[in-house]
Design a protein around this motif. Structure first.
Motif, PDB file in Angstrom:
ATOM      1  N   ALA A   1       9.092  26.088 -16.396  1.00 47.58           N
ATOM      2  CA  ALA A   1       8.473  27.367 -16.038  1.00 47.58           C
ATOM      3  C   ALA A   1       9.524  28.470 -15.929  1.00 47.58           C
ATOM      4  N   GLU A   2      10.688  28.147 -15.376  1.00 45.07           N
ATOM      5  CA  GLU A   2      11.769  29.143 -15.275  1.00 45.07           C
ATOM      6  C   GLU A   2      12.269  29.548 -16.661  1.00 45.07           C
ATOM      7  N   ARG A   3      12.439  28.561 -17.556  1.00 43.71           N
ATOM      8  CA  ARG A   3      12.867  28.876 -18.923  1.00 43.71           C
ATOM      9  C   ARG A   3      11.837  29.743 -19.636  1.00 43.71           C
ATOM     10  N   LEU A   4      10.561  29.451 -19.436  1.00 46.14           N
ATOM     11  CA  LEU A   4       9.506  30.246 -20.044  1.00 46.14           C
ATOM     12  C   LEU A   4       9.547  31.683 -19.534  1.00 46.14           C
ATOM     13  N   GLU A   5       9.747  31.862 -18.230  1.00 47.92           N
ATOM     14  CA  GLU A   5       9.855  33.213 -17.667  1.00 47.92           C
ATOM     15  C   GLU A   5      11.024  33.970 -18.293  1.00 47.92           C
ATOM     16  N   LYS A   6      12.171  33.307 -18.467  1.00 48.53           N
ATOM     17  CA  LYS A   6      13.336  33.946 -19.072  1.00 48.53           C
ATOM     18  C   LYS A   6      13.063  34.313 -20.528  1.00 48.53           C
ATOM     19  N   ARG A   7      12.393  33.435 -21.277  1.00 45.66           N
ATOM     20  CA  ARG A   7      12.057  33.729 -22.673  1.00 45.66           C
ATOM     21  C   ARG A   7      11.119  34.924 -22.765  1.00 45.66           C
ATOM     22  N   LEU A   8      10.118  34.952 -21.875  1.00 48.07           N
ATOM     23  CA  LEU A   8       9.186  36.076 -21.877  1.00 48.07           C
ATOM     24  C   LEU A   8       9.905  37.378 -21.547  1.00 48.07           C
ATOM     25  N   ALA A   9      10.808  37.340 -20.569  1.00 50.98           N
ATOM     26  CA  ALA A   9      11.579  38.541 -20.217  1.00 50.98           C
ATOM     27  C   ALA A   9      12.438  38.980 -21.389  1.00 50.98           C
ATOM     28  N   HIS A  10      13.030  38.026 -22.090  1.00 56.47           N
ATOM     29  CA  HIS A  10      13.863  38.338 -23.255  1.00 56.47           C
ATOM     30  C   HIS A  10      13.019  38.950 -24.373  1.00 56.47           C
ATOM     31  N   LEU A  11      11.846  38.376 -24.643  1.00 58.84           N
ATOM     32  CA  LEU A  11      10.958  38.906 -25.678  1.00 58.84           C
ATOM     33  C   LEU A  11      10.463  40.304 -25.318  1.00 58.84           C
ATOM     34  N   GLU A  12      10.161  40.522 -24.054  1.00 58.66           N
ATOM     35  CA  GLU A  12       9.743  41.863 -23.620  1.00 58.66           C
ATOM     36  C   GLU A  12      10.870  42.872 -23.824  1.00 58.66           C
TER      37      GLU A  12
ATOM     38  N   LEU B   1       0.800  -1.218   0.000  1.00 59.19           N
ATOM     39  CA  LEU B   1       0.000   0.000   0.000  1.00 59.19           C
ATOM     40  C   LEU B   1       0.833   1.268   0.000  1.00 59.19           C
ATOM     41  N   LEU B   2       2.119   1.146   0.204  1.00 58.05           N
ATOM     42  CA  LEU B   2       2.994   2.320   0.164  1.00 58.05           C
ATOM     43  C   LEU B   2       3.274   2.717  -1.282  1.00 58.05           C
ATOM     44  N   ALA B   3       3.498   3.994  -1.462  1.00 55.13           N
ATOM     45  CA  ALA B   3       3.933   4.437  -2.791  1.00 55.13           C
ATOM     46  C   ALA B   3       5.332   3.883  -3.023  1.00 55.13           C
ATOM     47  N   ARG B   4       5.549   3.297  -4.181  1.00 54.23           N
ATOM     48  CA  ARG B   4       6.860   2.725  -4.470  1.00 54.23           C
ATOM     49  C   ARG B   4       7.874   3.837  -4.678  1.00 54.23           C
ATOM     50  N   LYS B   5       9.111   3.539  -4.312  1.00 55.30           N
ATOM     51  CA  LYS B   5      10.177   4.536  -4.379  1.00 55.30           C
ATOM     52  C   LYS B   5      10.344   5.061  -5.806  1.00 55.30           C
ATOM     53  N   ASP B   6      10.300   4.183  -6.813  1.00 58.25           N
ATOM     54  CA  ASP B   6      10.479   4.639  -8.188  1.00 58.25           C
ATOM     55  C   ASP B   6       9.325   5.541  -8.635  1.00 58.25           C
ATOM     56  N   SER B   7       8.104   5.296  -8.138  1.00 61.74           N
ATOM     57  CA  SER B   7       6.974   6.167  -8.474  1.00 61.74           C
ATOM     58  C   SER B   7       7.153   7.549  -7.864  1.00 61.74           C
ATOM     59  N   VAL B   8       7.607   7.582  -6.616  1.00 58.58           N
ATOM     60  CA  VAL B   8       7.839   8.867  -5.955  1.00 58.58           C
ATOM     61  C   VAL B   8       8.966   9.615  -6.659  1.00 58.58           C
ATOM     62  N   GLU B   9      10.045   8.909  -7.002  1.00 58.60           N
ATOM     63  CA  GLU B   9      11.162   9.549  -7.699  1.00 58.60           C
ATOM     64  C   GLU B   9      10.719  10.078  -9.062  1.00 58.60           C
ATOM     65  N   GLN B  10       9.886   9.329  -9.770  1.00 56.23           N
ATOM     66  CA  GLN B  10       9.373   9.779 -11.066  1.00 56.23           C
ATOM     67  C   GLN B  10       8.531  11.041 -10.890  1.00 56.23           C
ATOM     68  N   PHE B  11       7.697  11.080  -9.862  1.00 53.39           N
ATOM     69  CA  PHE B  11       6.885  12.259  -9.580  1.00 53.39           C
ATOM     70  C   PHE B  11       7.767  13.466  -9.274  1.00 53.39           C
ATOM     71  N   VAL B  12       8.811  13.264  -8.458  1.00 50.68           N
ATOM     72  CA  VAL B  12       9.723  14.357  -8.106  1.00 50.68           C
ATOM     73  C   VAL B  12      10.435  14.877  -9.353  1.00 50.68           C
ATOM     74  N   ARG B  13      10.872  13.950 -10.230  1.00 53.98           N
ATOM     75  CA  ARG B  13      11.528  14.373 -11.479  1.00 53.98           C
ATOM     76  C   ARG B  13      10.569  15.187 -12.345  1.00 53.98           C
ATOM     77  N   ALA B  14       9.313  14.772 -12.417  1.00 53.57           N
ATOM     78  CA  ALA B  14       8.325  15.498 -13.220  1.00 53.57           C
ATOM     79  C   ALA B  14       8.091  16.897 -12.660  1.00 53.57           C
ATOM     80  N   VAL B  15       8.038  17.006 -11.334  1.00 52.33           N
ATOM     81  CA  VAL B  15       7.868  18.324 -10.716  1.00 52.33           C
ATOM     82  C   VAL B  15       9.088  19.199 -10.990  1.00 52.33           C
TER      83      VAL B  15
END
Length: 194
Positions: A174-185, A153-167
Motif C-alpha cells: 500500500a505504501e509503494r502504491l501511494e508513492k507510485r500514485l504521487a509520482h504519477l500525479e 485450540l490455540l493459534a499456532r505460532k507459525d500461523s500467527v507469524e504468517q498472518f503478521v508477515r502478510a499484514v
C-alpha cells in the motif's frame, strides 16, 4: 502463561459450541476477561476461539469473586460484581456469552480416569472439601486435561507469524502504491505545465 489461560478458556468454549458460534460474531475484536488472579486477554478468531495477541483489549469484563460463587451456587451474579470497561456493547455481549459457560469437570476427569471413577472422585471432593474443594478440584482437573491433551485450540505460532508477515507485506504494498500514485500525479502535473 497467557497461552495456558487462553487454552483453558478455549477448552471451556469447546464444551459449548453454541456460545463459541456466538463469540465468532466478534472475530477480530480484542477482549479481556478478568477474575483475579485469572486474567485472559486475546483476539476472537473467525471460529469463535480466543487467540493470544498483542495490544490493548477493546473491551474488558472484570468479574469479582462473587460471580464465581454465584455460578457455583446456581444463582445469578449481582450487577455490582461485574464491571465493563472499554467498548461497553462488546463487553456486555461477551459477558452474556461468558455467563452461559459452565465447566463440565466430571466430563474432563472421565477422559483421564473413566466415567464411574470421575463421578466418585467429584462426589468425594465435594463431600470432603465443600465448595473450596470443588473449586480446587475443578482447577486441578483442568490442568490435568490441558497437560494430557496439550490443547490444540490455540493459534499456532507459525500461523500467527504468517498472518503478521502478510499484514506487513500488504502495508508495504500500500505504501509503494501511494508513492507510485504521487509520482504519477507529479509527472501529470509537470506534463500539463509544458
Amino acid at each position: 502463561m497467557m497461552r495456558i489461560r487462553v487454552a483453558a478458556f478455549n477448552h471451556l468454549l469447546n464444551q459449548h459450541p453454541a456460545q463459541r458460534a456466538e463469540l465468532a460474531q466478534f472475530a477480530g475484536r480484542r477482549i479481556g476477561i478478568v477474575l483475579p488472579p485469572l486474567d485472559v486477554h486475546g483476539v476472537v478468531t473467525e471460529e469463535g476461539w480466543l487467540a493470544v495477541c498483542e495490544g490493548e483489549a477493546e473491551a474488558v469484563l472484570r468479574l469479582k469473586h462473587g460471580v464465581a460463587l454465584a455460578q457455583l451456587s446456581g444463582r445469578a451474579p449481582d450487577l455490582a460484581d461485574v464491571l465493563l470497561e472499554g467498548d461497553a456493547e462488546l463487553a456486555a455481549n461477551v459477558g452474556r456469552i461468558v455467563r452461559q459457560l459452565k465447566w463440565d469437570a466430571t466430563e474432563d476427569l472421565s477422559r483421564v480416569v473413566g466415567d464411574i471413577a470421575a463421578q466418585r472422585l467429584q462426589g468425594f471432593a465435594r463431600g470432603l472439601f465443600g465448595i473450596k474443594g470443588e473449586i480446587g478440584g475443578r482447577l486441578l482437573e483442568n490442568w490435568l486435561e490441558y497437560l494430557r491433551e496439550e490443547s490444540p485450540l490455540l493459534a499456532r505460532k507459525d500461523s500467527v507469524e504468517q498472518f503478521v508477515r502478510a499484514v506487513d507485506a500488504l502495508r508495504d504494498d500500500a505504501e509503494r502504491l501511494e508513492k507510485r500514485l504521487a509520482h504519477l500525479e507529479a509527472l501529470a502535473q509537470a506534463s500539463n505545465r509544458n
